[in-house]
Design an enzyme around this catalytic site. Structure first.
Site, mmCIF file in Angstrom:
data_model
loop_
_atom_site.group_PDB
_atom_site.id
_atom_site.type_symbol
_atom_site.label_atom_id
_atom_site.label_comp_id
_atom_site.label_asym_id
_atom_site.label_seq_id
_atom_site.Cartn_x
_atom_site.Cartn_y
_atom_site.Cartn_z
ATOM 1 C CD GLU A 187 34.766 74.082 -1.894
ATOM 2 O OE1 GLU A 187 33.704 74.626 -2.223
ATOM 3 O OE2 GLU A 187 35.882 74.574 -2.141
ATOM 4 C CG ASP A 194 30.326 77.075 -5.134
ATOM 5 O OD1 ASP A 194 29.886 77.384 -6.252
ATOM 6 O OD2 ASP A 194 31.384 76.424 -4.985
ATOM 7 C CG ASP A 248 36.749 66.829 9.487
ATOM 8 O OD1 ASP A 248 36.163 67.277 8.479
ATOM 9 O OD2 ASP A 248 36.267 65.946 10.219
ATOM 10 C CG HIS A 256 33.528 74.865 2.588
ATOM 11 N ND1 HIS A 256 33.401 75.905 3.479
ATOM 12 C CD2 HIS A 256 33.084 75.346 1.402
ATOM 13 C CE1 HIS A 256 32.921 76.962 2.854
ATOM 14 N NE2 HIS A 256 32.714 76.648 1.585
#
Length: 868
Positions: free
Chosen positions: A734, A346, A725, A677
């Site tokens: 992530e 993020d 994955d 991610h």
């Protein structure tokens, strides 16, 4: 890195949901035996995996899922209950049904939608809920394929407070999900990168055989170069596989393209080389440049596919990090908190995670001053990384760490404000955003979250470390760090129990921690090492953690458990603790390392990690690496090769010697992670975007399966198989700065080991004596003696000061200095040291604001001497 994550039913999502498609034709026929696509729709398993936003806590009451919604929410989409990762198949027919009630009564809308921008609606149905449960059902034909659709019950928009309850939520139709079968390749599992010539070389074989099997090691040309018998190991708890192991450590010839054949299977190819990990050191550190916030990423430095404009500097659509207000009710000011690293997948920036990540990069550099194999830091010097700051006469790893340290300093509450000196816990978007999303395209408002004691102590620890390490390069910055560290520590002592809220997980992770005794211990240790102030030492020795076992089996340390960081630095950074106390501290590290070695011996995949499910948690790979760091530190302290070999063997797991036969580091190994991610490196969702850069570490197997994508795919997995994955699996796949900081530390250690040959006994002894100190300087005398059996003809002695001490004048040797590192070379008349012979030289040094302890490491021609 446990977090409340990824609730993508944000305002934009549900607003758009109102304008999308409605449910398909009622004539859709769904057979009674159609597969169920929702999980836990009867709530018999509790709340998970359901989530909510804009509501009270979810709870199961009388078998129903219930929550409250405050009065006065403006729109239906302002509050919701949902489930992610709902699979839909284009053209397939579905029946959505549920029981709903509301007290005193309100409208509710169920929406099946794309869980990220543009939030396309696939189907929706409206109902009026009353105090009596109402059964709602609709059928539709899915207009799209989406394995990760989102079901949202919009429950906002009522002028009265409401209690909503759901039960028997079902979505039947489509096809049953095929069993997930990961492609694990050959049954012979090796480190796909390779092995150091003198180091351990182990492999694991998955087989039904219970008796020993023959193995053959073949060269790149196919010739058999070694052979032997496997060792049966039975069923491995972490993988639930019957396995056997191979030990081919005796083979030491460098080469490329080796393979291992056992039981009719041939492994992926690998190399044997002393230079295996040289590039990994740079790759793992380069990751941080790619994660930088607030700066244009230069494609000429890192690769054109990674070039992007600066993010979060207030250039539309960004609202920027240059003038960020607090959440409502937290503060009455804004701060410039530009810079730093994006934490993970993020765009949030978190002090407690940034703290340990910055610490590990700084520690990677500090190890070059205290570890024999680090070579004085030449491999981490200026222009060793592709950074915009290279060429500035500062080691590049310090340049990179500074980008984060500067951000951490900006998060401190200004003087004159309530809680002055404390540190804001985090800054991130007001609401969760979807994938993919480049930083410069993020339109969300940014908010400062409340200060916390944990964040404040992270700054105190890292800023104290910063002060001593940057002092030789930038005195003003070092002093700024020192002031911030002392201010933060004093503020934390004045406010020792301000904790981040576990429920503050909208738009970013909560990073909650209600036990900060370890942060106090770590910060006090760093401040004492840097300042020598007895008050900090009293806090160190007065902490119960000072004599406790701080090295957990499942992970020696992490962002929520940092006492071990203080212990490691007290053992390695030169200081004035009594000799007996230093010995006790160092023995606690070797004792922990011994326990990790015992764990390695008991694991058929040879990792310093228990095989139980509770060891395989969010970020398990970083926990494993941190255990390897303890082993590596034990080697640096003791020079006992068994600890080095344990750290080297731990790397095998990361690079393919695991149940999935996969390297968890992008770009490293024949079969490696590619789809971690990340909103930035989202190639899997948008082919125009890059994959994570080489050297990016995936979080790794996580038996808790906190994300719905993994939960759907991997339910019932053996711990080592709880990984996929795929970019949608944030709980297993992530990227994160504190995972890559651990990898960077270990990669640097591995690269320093060369061929990992036998460790020679010291053949020199040094007496280092500071005879006098005064306000403006000090005088030191050094005697070096040849304790070996052969003559030394030409010598170069090297050591490092703690802070900004500088050699002013020397006699009987030629002294030079770079940063804190001093090199003393012979003169013509004392170049030769016969066995047993010694020579003495001396120097004057300038005074310093730092303690001036004797160095713990002095090397003669690159080899460690005993020091007294």
């Amino acid at each position: 890195m446990t977090r409340s994550r990824r609730r993508l039913a944000a305002l934009a999502a549900t607003t758009l949901a109102l304008t999308g498609l409605t449910a398909g034709p009622a004539s859709a026929e769904v057979p009674p035996d159609a597969p169920e696509q929702l999980r836990n729709g009867d709530f018999s398993a509790g709340v998970s995996p359901w989530f909510s936003y804009g509501t009270g806590d979810l709870a199961v009451v009388d078998g129903r899922l219930c929550t409250s919604v405050a009065a006065g929410t403006a729109n239906p989409w302002d509050a919701g209950i949902g489930q992610d990762a709902v699979p839909l198949t284009q053209g397939a027919e579905y029946e959505l049904s549920f029981d709903v009630s509301a007290t005193p009564g309100a409208a509710v809308k169920a929406v099946l939608q794309l869980g990220s921008a543009p939030y396309t609606t696939y189907a929706s149905v409206d109902a009026t809920a009353t105090g009596t449960a109402k059964h709602v059902t609709t059928t539709f034909t899915s207009p799209a394929d989406n394995p990760t659709a989102q079901l949202i019950f919009q429950v906002g928009g009522s002028a009265q407070a409401q209690t909503f309850c759901l039960d028997n939520v079902s979505l039947r139709g489509g096809e049953p999900a095929p069993p997930y079968e990961p492609d694990t390749g050959p049954r012979v599992r090796v480190n796909q990168v390779g092995y150091l010539p003198g180091g351990p070389k182990h492999a694991t074989v998955v087989t039904e055989a219970t008796d020993a099997l023959p193995w053959q090691l073949k060269s790149g040309g196919g010739a058999v170069v070694a052979s032997g018998q496997t060792t049966p190991r039975g069923t491995d708890a972490a993988s639930a596989q019957n396995v056997q192991t191979v030990d081919f450590s005796a083979y030491r010839t460098p080469g490329t393209g080796y393979t291992l054949t056992v039981d009719g299977e041939t492994s992926h190819p690998f190399d044997i080389s002393g230079a295996l990990y040289d590039r990994l050191r740079a790759d793992s550190l380069q990751f941080f440049y790619a994660q930088r916030s607030g700066i244009e990423i230069d494609g000429d430095l890192i690769g054109e596919e990674y070039a992007r404009p600066a993010g979060h500097l207030g250039v539309a659509p960004n609202q920027g990090d240059t003038d960020v207000p607090c959440q409502a009710g937290v503060c009455d000011y804004s701060l410039d908190v530009r810079g730093g690293w994006y934490d993970a997948g993020d765009h949030g920036k978190y002090v407690v995670n940034g703290g340990i990540a910055a610490y590990q990069l700084l520690s990677t550099f500090e190890r070059t001053k205290t570890a024999e194999t680090a070579g004085g830091g030449a491999a981490l010097g200026d222009s060793t990384l592709r950074l915009p700051e290279r060429g500035n006469d500062v080691p590049d790893v310090l340049d990179e760490a500074r980008w984060e340290v500067e951000f951490l300093l900006r998060m401190q509450v200004p003087a004159g404000k309530p809680l002055a000196g404390m540190v804001h816990h985090k800054i991130h978007d007001r609401n969760w955003t979807g994938l993919p999303l480049q930083p410069q395209d993020d339109p969300q408002p940014r908010e400062l979250h409340a200060p916390s004691t944990a964040a404040t102590l992270n700054l105190a620890a890292v800023a104290a470390q910063c002060q001593r390490l940057y002092a030789p390069y930038d005195a003003a910055f070092a002093a700024r760090c020192g002031t911030a560290a002392k201010t933060a520590y004093a503020a934390a002592k004045a406010h020792p129990a301000i904790y981040a809220s576990a429920s503050d997980g909208t738009g970013g992770g909560a990073y909650d921690d209600t036990n900060v005794t370890d942060e106090f211990y770590w910060a006090a240790a760093e401040l004492w090492l840097t300042t020598g102030d007895k008050a900090y030492l009293a806090d160190v020795t007065g902490s119960p953690l000072h004599t406790a076992d701080v090295f957990a089996p499942n992970g020696a340390f992490g962002w929520q458990s940092v006492a071990a960081l203080g212990r490691l630095d007290l053992a390695t950074v030169p200081n004035t603790l009594p000799a007996a106390e230093k010995t006790r501290i160092r023995e606690s590290i070797t004792a922990a390392a011994d326990s990790y070695l015992a764990t390695i011996a008991g694991q058929a995949y040879g990792l310093p990690f228990p095989g139980s499910a509770d060891a395989y948690v969010w970020g398990s790979n970083s926990n494993l690496v941190n255990n390897a760091i303890v082993l590596a530190t034990a080697f640096d302290l003791s020079r006992d090769a068994k600890y080095r070999d344990g750290a080297v063997q731990a790397a095998d797991y990361l690079f393919g010697r695991n149940a999935l036969n996969m390297s968890y580091v992008t770009g490293w190994g024949e079969q490696h992670a590619r789809n971690q991610h990340s909103r930035i490196f989202a190639h899997q969702l948008n082919p125009d975007l890059p994959r994570p850069p080489a050297g990016s570490l995936a979080g790794g197997p996580n038996a808790a399966l906190q994300d719905p994508f993994a939960a759907n795919l991997l339910a019932g997995c053996a711990p080592m198989f709880c990984y996929v994955d795929d970019i949608n699996s944030y709980a297993t796949n992530e990227v994160a700065i504190n995972w890559n900081s651990a990898l960077a530390w270990l990669a640097s250690f591995l690269a320093d080991q060369g061929d990992a040959g036998a460790v020679p006994a010291p053949s020199c002894a040094v007496t280092y004596t500071t005879h006098g100190s005064w306000p403006s300087g000090f005088t030191t005398q050094v005697t070096v003696r040849n304790t070996g059996t052969t003559a030394v003809n030409g010598w170069s002695l090297r050591w490092a000061f703690l802070g900004d001490q500088k050699v002013d004048h020397a006699w009987s040797a030629q002294l030079g200095q770079s940063g804190a590192t001093v090199t003393a070379k012979n003169l013509s008349w004392n170049a030769k040291l016969a066995p047993g012979a010694s020579t003495t030289f001396g120097f004057n040094g300038t005074a310093s604001r730092f303690p001036n302890p004797d160095p713990g490491l002095v090397t003669l021609n690159g080899k460690a001497c005993t020091v007294s």
